[in-house]
Write a protein that holds these residues in place. Structure first.
Motif, PDB file in Angstrom:
ATOM      1  N   SER A 404      49.040 -58.293  14.731  1.00 45.81           N
ATOM      2  CA  SER A 404      49.928 -57.240  14.097  1.00 45.81           C
ATOM      3  C   SER A 404      50.557 -56.658  15.246  1.00 45.81           C
ATOM      4  CB  SER A 404      48.971 -56.366  13.544  1.00 45.81           C
ATOM      5  OG  SER A 404      47.907 -55.631  14.190  1.00 45.81           O
ATOM      6  N   ALA A 405      50.029 -56.619  16.406  1.00 45.72           N
ATOM      7  CA  ALA A 405      50.907 -55.846  17.493  1.00 45.72           C
ATOM      8  C   ALA A 405      51.873 -56.783  18.070  1.00 45.72           C
ATOM      9  CB  ALA A 405      50.153 -55.502  18.682  1.00 45.72           C
ATOM     10  N   ILE A 406      51.642 -58.260  17.858  1.00 41.22           N
ATOM     11  CA  ILE A 406      52.503 -59.308  18.446  1.00 41.22           C
ATOM     12  C   ILE A 406      53.833 -59.218  17.476  1.00 41.22           C
ATOM     13  CG2 ILE A 406      53.007 -61.544  18.995  1.00 41.22           C
ATOM     14  CD1 ILE A 406      50.146 -61.737  19.858  1.00 41.22           C
ATOM     15  N   ASP A 407      53.445 -58.932  16.361  1.00 44.56           N
ATOM     16  CA  ASP A 407      54.503 -58.706  15.180  1.00 44.56           C
ATOM     17  C   ASP A 407      55.354 -57.472  15.178  1.00 44.56           C
ATOM     18  OD1 ASP A 407      53.700 -61.246  14.111  1.00 44.56           O
ATOM     19  OD2 ASP A 407      52.552 -60.185  12.662  1.00 44.56           O
ATOM     20  N   GLY A 408      55.365 -56.832  16.542  1.00 48.41           N
ATOM     21  CA  GLY A 408      56.272 -55.757  16.503  1.00 48.41           C
ATOM     22  C   GLY A 408      55.914 -54.522  15.964  1.00 48.41           C
ATOM     23  N   GLN A 409      54.567 -54.441  15.957  1.00 41.85           N
ATOM     24  CA  GLN A 409      54.100 -53.213  14.932  1.00 41.85           C
ATOM     25  C   GLN A 409      53.894 -52.118  15.859  1.00 41.85           C
ATOM     26  OE1 GLN A 409      53.163 -53.046  11.531  1.00 41.85           O
ATOM     27  NE2 GLN A 409      54.523 -54.525  11.795  1.00 41.85           N
ATOM     28  N   CYS A 410      54.007 -52.023  17.286  1.00 44.37           N
ATOM     29  CA  CYS A 410      53.873 -50.978  18.298  1.00 44.37           C
ATOM     30  C   CYS A 410      52.556 -50.124  18.203  1.00 44.37           C
ATOM     31  CB  CYS A 410      55.132 -50.118  18.223  1.00 44.37           C
ATOM     32  SG  CYS A 410      56.424 -50.844  18.849  1.00 44.37           S
ATOM     33  N   ARG A 429      58.191 -51.123  11.056  1.00 48.31           N
ATOM     34  CA  ARG A 429      57.221 -50.435  10.029  1.00 48.31           C
ATOM     35  C   ARG A 429      56.233 -51.461   9.595  1.00 48.31           C
ATOM     36  NH1 ARG A 429      60.278 -46.253   6.264  1.00 48.31           N
ATOM     37  NH2 ARG A 429      58.173 -45.933   5.320  1.00 48.31           N
ATOM     38  N   GLY A 430      55.170 -50.733   9.510  1.00 44.47           N
ATOM     39  CA  GLY A 430      54.060 -51.763   8.636  1.00 44.47           C
ATOM     40  C   GLY A 430      52.639 -50.937   8.847  1.00 44.47           C
ATOM     41  N   ASN A 431      51.694 -51.637   9.617  1.00 49.06           N
ATOM     42  CA  ASN A 431      50.661 -51.088   9.995  1.00 49.06           C
ATOM     43  C   ASN A 431      50.887 -49.704  10.884  1.00 49.06           C
ATOM     44  OD1 ASN A 431      48.943 -52.653   8.400  1.00 49.06           O
ATOM     45  ND2 ASN A 431      49.202 -54.234  10.214  1.00 49.06           N
ATOM     46  N   GLY A 432      50.057 -48.540  11.078  1.00 46.72           N
ATOM     47  CA  GLY A 432      50.252 -47.524  11.806  1.00 46.72           C
ATOM     48  C   GLY A 432      51.063 -46.371  11.529  1.00 46.72           C
ATOM     49  N   THR A 433      51.076 -45.361  12.169  1.00 37.54           N
ATOM     50  CA  THR A 433      52.101 -44.282  11.575  1.00 37.54           C
ATOM     51  C   THR A 433      53.600 -44.306  12.165  1.00 37.54           C
ATOM     52  OG1 THR A 433      51.349 -42.842  13.258  1.00 37.54           O
ATOM     53  CG2 THR A 433      50.135 -42.764  11.208  1.00 37.54           C
ATOM     54  N   ARG A 434      54.416 -43.826  11.708  1.00 39.60           N
ATOM     55  CA  ARG A 434      55.730 -43.939  12.358  1.00 39.60           C
ATOM     56  C   ARG A 434      55.797 -43.185  13.600  1.00 39.60           C
ATOM     57  NH1 ARG A 434      56.940 -42.505   6.977  1.00 39.60           N
ATOM     58  NH2 ARG A 434      57.530 -40.462   7.402  1.00 39.60           N
ATOM     59  N   VAL A 435      55.383 -41.976  13.530  1.00 39.53           N
ATOM     60  CA  VAL A 435      55.466 -41.177  14.936  1.00 39.53           C
ATOM     61  C   VAL A 435      54.522 -41.944  15.801  1.00 39.53           C
ATOM     62  CG1 VAL A 435      56.316 -39.145  13.902  1.00 39.53           C
ATOM     63  CG2 VAL A 435      53.794 -39.559  13.828  1.00 39.53           C
ATOM     64  N   GLY A 436      53.389 -42.602  15.500  1.00 42.92           N
ATOM     65  CA  GLY A 436      52.284 -42.997  16.251  1.00 42.92           C
ATOM     66  C   GLY A 436      52.984 -44.337  17.194  1.00 42.92           C
ATOM     67  N   PRO A 547      54.469 -30.913  15.188  1.00 38.34           N
ATOM     68  CA  PRO A 547      55.454 -31.506  13.871  1.00 38.34           C
ATOM     69  C   PRO A 547      55.101 -32.995  13.677  1.00 38.34           C
ATOM     70  CG  PRO A 547      56.689 -31.168  15.880  1.00 38.34           C
ATOM     71  CD  PRO A 547      55.512 -30.585  16.358  1.00 38.34           C
ATOM     72  N   THR A 548      54.494 -33.759  14.594  1.00 40.79           N
ATOM     73  CA  THR A 548      54.035 -34.845  14.562  1.00 40.79           C
ATOM     74  C   THR A 548      52.652 -35.208  14.139  1.00 40.79           C
ATOM     75  OG1 THR A 548      53.703 -35.404  16.724  1.00 40.79           O
ATOM     76  CG2 THR A 548      55.891 -35.909  15.844  1.00 40.79           C
ATOM     77  N   LYS A 549      51.724 -33.907  14.374  1.00 41.52           N
ATOM     78  CA  LYS A 549      50.252 -34.103  14.427  1.00 41.52           C
ATOM     79  C   LYS A 549      49.719 -34.933  15.156  1.00 41.52           C
ATOM     80  CE  LYS A 549      50.343 -33.259   9.088  1.00 41.52           C
ATOM     81  NZ  LYS A 549      49.468 -33.354   8.015  1.00 41.52           N
ATOM     82  N   LEU A 550      50.562 -35.340  16.377  1.00 43.36           N
ATOM     83  CA  LEU A 550      49.923 -36.053  17.364  1.00 43.36           C
ATOM     84  C   LEU A 550      49.300 -35.227  18.355  1.00 43.36           C
ATOM     85  CD1 LEU A 550      52.881 -38.609  18.017  1.00 43.36           C
ATOM     86  CD2 LEU A 550      50.725 -39.152  16.876  1.00 43.36           C
ATOM     87  N   ALA A 551      47.914 -35.573  18.754  1.00 42.11           N
ATOM     88  CA  ALA A 551      47.346 -34.884  19.728  1.00 42.11           C
ATOM     89  C   ALA A 551      47.949 -34.559  21.011  1.00 42.11           C
ATOM     90  CB  ALA A 551      45.838 -35.614  19.974  1.00 42.11           C
ATOM     91  N   THR A 552      48.879 -35.606  21.227  1.00 40.69           N
ATOM     92  CA  THR A 552      49.598 -35.414  22.673  1.00 40.69           C
ATOM     93  C   THR A 552      50.966 -34.745  22.438  1.00 40.69           C
ATOM     94  OG1 THR A 552      50.631 -37.562  22.067  1.00 40.69           O
ATOM     95  CG2 THR A 552      48.826 -37.762  23.567  1.00 40.69           C
ATOM     96  N   ASP A 553      51.207 -34.416  21.313  1.00 41.93           N
ATOM     97  CA  ASP A 553      52.378 -33.420  21.072  1.00 41.93           C
ATOM     98  C   ASP A 553      52.214 -32.092  20.889  1.00 41.93           C
ATOM     99  OD1 ASP A 553      54.970 -32.443  19.972  1.00 41.93           O
ATOM    100  OD2 ASP A 553      55.204 -33.566  18.185  1.00 41.93           O
ATOM    101  N   THR A 554      52.702 -31.486  22.144  1.00 40.56           N
ATOM    102  CA  THR A 554      52.130 -30.071  22.369  1.00 40.56           C
ATOM    103  C   THR A 554      53.454 -29.094  21.683  1.00 40.56           C
ATOM    104  OG1 THR A 554      53.520 -29.903  24.463  1.00 40.56           O
ATOM    105  CG2 THR A 554      50.933 -30.493  24.527  1.00 40.56           C
ATOM    106  N   ARG A 555      54.205 -29.328  20.819  1.00 47.46           N
ATOM    107  CA  ARG A 555      55.464 -28.841  20.143  1.00 47.46           C
ATOM    108  C   ARG A 555      54.746 -27.656  19.309  1.00 47.46           C
ATOM    109  NH1 ARG A 555      59.665 -33.143  18.911  1.00 47.46           N
ATOM    110  NH2 ARG A 555      57.743 -34.245  18.508  1.00 47.46           N
TER     111      ARG A 555
END
Length: 778
Positions: A404-410, A429-436, A547-555
């Protein structure tokens, strides 16, 4: 040896009991209606009696009881093993036993209300007397119960300046808890409660580093939905440093809010893991809200698949709310574009799909060959001038990563820092979140990223607050960008920062993610009912979440932009509040009918609503009756009303016959579900000729004459009898039949299971009352 055997024999019951306890989970036991006038302790004792029959001691009874529903709903939630649950399900007066399941959010403002025609259309020189906001006094005196992740009370959207007094009918409380006290309630947020017992039975004690044991919203979702409904007017609002700048307001800015926190952070998933909502907690909140005195309930919560009514906690709670004349609005779900993915399909619920507005956040990506493509983003980060190397994600993956990662899923951990550093990365787009996906590009040292839609998402582009310079593009442009990357040795690109643009066309169009019909629980009830703005909606946000709900996002932001049917549902909840303020005696069914029959089918180009492509026509399985029009709903002319008994008869026809056996019994022959007095017509299996009956109530002018017109589905004939309805007073009812025949002229080309769509419209000199028709062959 004998002693050992005897000792083991003594241990066997304890061992068996231990196995039973280990196998226990929460079940909801639904008993239908309360029988007679009983005190709360009598009701709870009755609930305990069921548990006493399957437990050996008072201690086991006490430890198993989770909730006793005793206000309007009659039932309880308890820890049971499957054998105990099965035994209780066979007992007298038990309607259904529901195994608890967590429900994930279906996610499932400055523009959406104005785009929908709801705005202050007055000035010193010109006062529009029929404006819905003026008529409803901006929702003054109406109480909306919001079932979600809580509220961030410090937001300016929840100021109570100039708010009217708390309605005397209000019986709720401001429940205190960690980081939340009585001062956080006011004349806007007049009540707040939280329900967590079901969550903790499943996950254990709440991790207070992830969530607050109180009505406080640490996620943002609940604050966003509540402010969309009834947020105060706040000038100079924008998201992420300038996007969507303008005056923010909820649809009913003077309505009161009652907060019921029923959704909580998922443990061991981090902030971006999202929230989960348990049915026993939601049912407890709904039961209490009925007693508290709310007028509207808004639930942007749903399942990933349709659930039978008597196994659906939201449907059961909403049935009791409807009995108490409370309007219940729910999101349809975000599992489109696949068919038959709707949740919240009960006919006593307003089921809301998601569509776009005419605002976009347009950025561009310029390629090294000179080609420029538009996309969307609300990312405030900017690249320095110049061109940068651009790669496809599959070209820069780590070795030994999933396909799935090789397919460009990031996906997280998939990109090689050595190969990614200093580049712009195209992710799909596909598996995983957009902001992720953007976070993964940043982790690997990328300078920016392009989020490309897959064909399933088409032209439906979401604007996200990514953590690095980014742009989202539609599937056609993603294919062209990938072709460029593969066509040259040293591909380059540059991403501009976005600008907010209004009056985009065509709008509205349906979101690709919005869940679709047909309704698999009762195919003869058309769902969804209606669509409302659910793409890139700006509203208030929690100060505890990025705003992204990402743990690494401190905004930290005060307002955020989100998409989902979670965002469209509160638009309908707010409009229902305005209608309730204007028409306090209307039933919940009448308000739902007014919303449905007044909705629109055209976009701002004058053409029929389309899907996310902006080209292909959409249909009622996507938008229901159409896009909501608040100003039209205030004066619908006619309504299709229905009573609590009508819904009980409907349930009889669905095989449910013991909800209220003391006061209501199913007839020997129940009416067909297609004859429920619903403001739309759906017949899943037409065999030659079918006739359905409907009754309309005049809520327009005292004297009026309506004429019927029909646009039948291709291959069918539709006859309305009588085709003229004459009314002499407000409140007068008239019935008519609709006879549907399969044409024998060869014009019908559909296969079994396919649907055709048409429209039935009643018109007088002022009103247009429109109902969708959905038909399939037997």
């Amino acid at each position: 040896m004998k002693i050992t055997i005897s000792f083991l024999l003594l241990l066997l019951p304890l061992f068996a009991s231990s196995l039973d306890n280990h196998d226990r989970q929460v079940y909801i036991v639904y008993l239908g209606e309360h029988k007679g006038n009983r005190e709360f302790h009598e009701i709870e004792n009755n609930h305990r009696s069921y548990l006493e029959s399957v437990n050996e001691s008072d201690e086991e009874v006490e430890s198993s009881l989770v909730y006793s529903y005793k206000h309007s709903i009659n039932g309880f939630a308890a820890l049971l093993n499957p054998q105990q649950a099965s035994k209780i399900s066979e007992m007298e007066e038990v309607v259904s036993v529901i195994r608890s399941e967590a429900r994930k959010y279906v996610t499932h403002t400055t523009r959406s209300w104005e785009f929908s025609g709801l705005k202050e259309t007055f000035s010193r020189k010109n006062l529009v007397k029929d404006d819905i906001l003026l008529k409803s006094k901006y929702g003054k005196g109406i109480i909306v119960g919001v079932f979600d992740s809580g509220v961030w009370p410090e937001s300016k959207s929840f100021s109570d300046g100039d708010m009217g007094p708390i309605p005397k009918s209000w019986k709720g409380i401001c429940q205190t808890g960690h980081t939340f006290n009585s001062s956080h309630c006011n004349r806007k947020i007049i009540g707040a409660r939280y329900y967590i017992k079901g969550y903790e039975q499943f996950y254990g004690k709440l991790n207070t580093t992830l969530d607050s044991m109180s009505p406080r919203d640490m996620d943002g979702h609940g604050t966003h939905t509540a402010s969309t409904i009834a947020g105060r007017t706040v000038k100079g609002v924008s998201a992420l440093g300038g996007f969507a700048k303008g005056t923010a307001s909820g649809g009913a800015p003077l309505a009161h809010l009652a907060i019921y926190k029923v959704c909580w952070a998922i443990p061991n998933a981090g902030k971006e893991g999202g929230n989960t909502c348990f049915e026993e907690d939601m049912l407890a909140g709904i039961d209490q809200a009925i007693a508290d005195g709310v007028h509207i309930m808004s639930l942007s919560i749903g399942t990933t698949k349709p659930i039978p009514y008597m196994k659906d906690g939201i449907a059961l709670g909403a049935l009791h709310a409807m009995k108490n004349n409370i309007v219940v609005s729910c999101s349809a779900g975000n599992n489109g574009p696949t068919a038959s993915t709707l949740s919240n399909v009960a006919p006593w619920i307003i089921t809301v799909g998601a569509s776009s507005v005419d605002r976009a956040f347009i950025a561009t990506v310029k390629l090294g060959n000179g080609m420029i493509f538009e996309g969307e983003t609300v990312t405030p980060y900017k690249l320095k001038k110049g061109m940068y190397p651009v790669v496809y994600a599959a070209q820069v993956v780590e070795s030994l990563v999933p396909k799935s990662a090789i397919d460009g899923q990031c996906l997280p951990g998939s990109l090689s820092p050595e190969k990614t550093k200093g580049k712009i990365v195209l992710c799909l787009r596909g598996n995983g979140t957009r902001v992720g996906k953007g976070q993964e590009v940043k982790r690997a040292g990328g300078l920016g990223f392009i989020l490309g839609n897959n064909p399933q998402n088409g032209a439906d582009v979401a604007a996200d607050a990514h953590v690095l310079p980014a742009i989202a593009v539609n599937s056609d442009n993603a294919i062209k960008i990938l072709a460029y990357i593969n066509s040259t040795i040293n591909p380059t690109a540059y991403i501009t920062i976005a600008k907010t643009l209004l009056n985009r066309k065509p709008a509205p169009s349906m979101a690709s993610f919005t869940s679709r019909g047909p309704n698999t629980i009762t195919p003869d009830i058309l769902k969804p009912d209606i669509t409302a703005p659910g793409i890139n909606i700006l509203a208030a946000w929690s100060g505890a979440d990025a705003p992204t709900k990402l743990a690494t996002d401190t905004r930290i932001v005060e307002y955020n932009i989100l998409s989902g049917t979670s965002m469209s549902c509160p638009h309908i909840s707010a409009t229902a509040a305005l209608l309730k303020a204007i028409h306090p005696t209307w039933s919940s069914a009448a308000i739902r009918s007014a919303l449905i029959t007044s909705s629109g089918l055209n976009n701002n180009e004058g053409n029929l609503l389309t899907d996310a492509s902006g080209i292909t026509p959409a249909d009622p399985f996507q938008f229901g009756a159409g896009h909501f029009r608040p100003t039209k709903a205030a004066d619908p002319g006619l309504v299709y009303d229905a009573s609590y008994e009508d819904y009980l008869l409907f349930l009889c026809s669905s095989g449910v016959n013991n909800i209220d056996p003391s006061t209501f019994k199913c007839p020997k022959q129940s009416p067909s579900p297609m004859n429920l007095n619903y403001p739309s017509i759906a017949i899943s299996k037409v065999n030659r000729t079918v006739t359905v009956k409907r009754t309309v109530t005049n809520v327009g002018g005292r004297k009026s004459i309506y004429f019927a017109s029909v646009k039948p589905p291709v291959g069918f004939s539709v006859k309305v009898s009588p085709a003229m309805l004459k009314f002499s007073r407000v409140g007068e009812k008239k019935s008519f039949t609709v006879t549907i025949r399969v044409r024998e002229d060869g014009s019908l080309s559909m296969e079994k299971g396919e649907y055709g769509f048409g429209w039935l419209t009643w018109r007088d000199e002022i009103h247009i009352v429109t109902s969708p028709i959905a038909l399939s062959l037997a």
